[in-house]
Design a protein around this motif. Structure first.
Motif, PDB file in Angstrom:
ATOM      1  N   ARG A  87     -10.169   1.014  28.574  1.00  0.00           N
ATOM      2  CA  ARG A  87      -9.171   1.036  29.643  1.00  0.00           C
ATOM      3  C   ARG A  87      -9.428   2.183  30.620  1.00  0.00           C
ATOM      4  N   ARG A  88     -10.068   3.239  30.109  1.00  0.00           N
ATOM      5  CA  ARG A  88     -10.380   4.421  30.910  1.00  0.00           C
ATOM      6  C   ARG A  88     -11.704   4.984  30.368  1.00  0.00           C
ATOM      7  N   PRO A  89     -12.405   5.788  31.160  1.00  0.00           N
ATOM      8  CA  PRO A  89     -13.712   6.308  30.728  1.00  0.00           C
ATOM      9  C   PRO A  89     -13.661   7.062  29.403  1.00  0.00           C
ATOM     10  N   SER A  90     -12.598   7.789  29.146  1.00  0.00           N
ATOM     11  CA  SER A  90     -12.527   8.594  27.920  1.00  0.00           C
ATOM     12  C   SER A  90     -12.487   7.737  26.654  1.00  0.00           C
TER      13      SER A  90
ATOM     14  N   VAL B  81     -25.247   7.952  30.780  1.00  0.00           N
ATOM     15  CA  VAL B  81     -24.358   7.700  31.905  1.00  0.00           C
ATOM     16  C   VAL B  81     -23.537   6.455  31.608  1.00  0.00           C
ATOM     17  N   LEU B  82     -22.238   6.568  31.785  1.00  0.00           N
ATOM     18  CA  LEU B  82     -21.321   5.434  31.719  1.00  0.00           C
ATOM     19  C   LEU B  82     -20.988   5.047  33.151  1.00  0.00           C
TER      20      LEU B  82
ATOM     21  N   LYS C 192     -19.684   6.668  38.129  1.00  0.00           N
ATOM     22  CA  LYS C 192     -20.607   7.092  37.080  1.00  0.00           C
ATOM     23  C   LYS C 192     -20.058   8.338  36.397  1.00  0.00           C
ATOM     24  N   TYR C 193     -20.129   8.336  35.057  1.00  0.00           N
ATOM     25  CA  TYR C 193     -19.638   9.448  34.243  1.00  0.00           C
ATOM     26  C   TYR C 193     -20.755   9.918  33.327  1.00  0.00           C
ATOM     27  N   PRO C 194     -21.171  11.201  33.417  1.00  0.00           N
ATOM     28  CA  PRO C 194     -22.224  11.709  32.530  1.00  0.00           C
ATOM     29  C   PRO C 194     -21.708  11.835  31.093  1.00  0.00           C
TER      30      PRO C 194
END
Length: 144
Positions: free
Chosen positions: A86-89, A50-51, A57-59
């Motif tokens: 800068r972004r989750p990706s 998890v981020l 939260k991003y799996p």
């Protein structure tokens, strides 16, 4: 000649300003991952995580391969910080490392990794299992 020097200094100043602005927009997040690794010469690993970034939260999916001297199996749980995203990706990508290690029962792990997007993982945790390794490995993280 003098005009070229002034132009060169101006371009360098502009490049520095753009670099400072892009670094200022980067942020930090936290990450937790679980990796199960097993192998005999060629090893494989898989897991999840998890981020947490900007309150959401991003799996994550975790996978990887290693080649070298690897024998055994282990489970590793790591927690830490993700810097310079800068972004989750931006956390998605391949993190390469070379290393040597052994675990019999429990052992501590600390690692710092960087991917092609400039994301920096600073992780610490615990490894359980029976494994001996001297290998080159790649860890791939992706958003689910």
């Amino acid at each position: 000649m003098k005009v070229l020097s002034v132009l060169r200094v101006g371009l360098l100043a502009l490049a520095a300003l753009i670099g400072a602005v892009s670094m200022a927009s980067a942020a930090d997040g936290s990450i937790s991952i679980r990796i199960v690794k097993a192998g005999f010469v060629v090893g494989g690993s898989a897991g999840d995580g998890v981020l947490t970034f900007q309150g959401r939260k991003y799996p994550l999916s975790v996978g990887g391969l290693s080649y070298g001297f690897t024998f055994g199996a282990s489970e590793t749980r790591l927690h830490g910080t993700v810097r310079n995203i800068r972004r989750p990706s931006d956390v998605s990508g391949v993190y390469a490392q070379g290393g040597a290690g052994a675990a019999l029962g429990k052992g501590a792990q600390v690692v710092v990794l960087t991917n092609q997007n400039g994301a920096i993982l600073e992780l610490g945790g615990e490894q359980k299992g029976v494994i001996v390794s001297l290998d080159l490995s790649g860890l791939a993280l992706s958003l689910k």
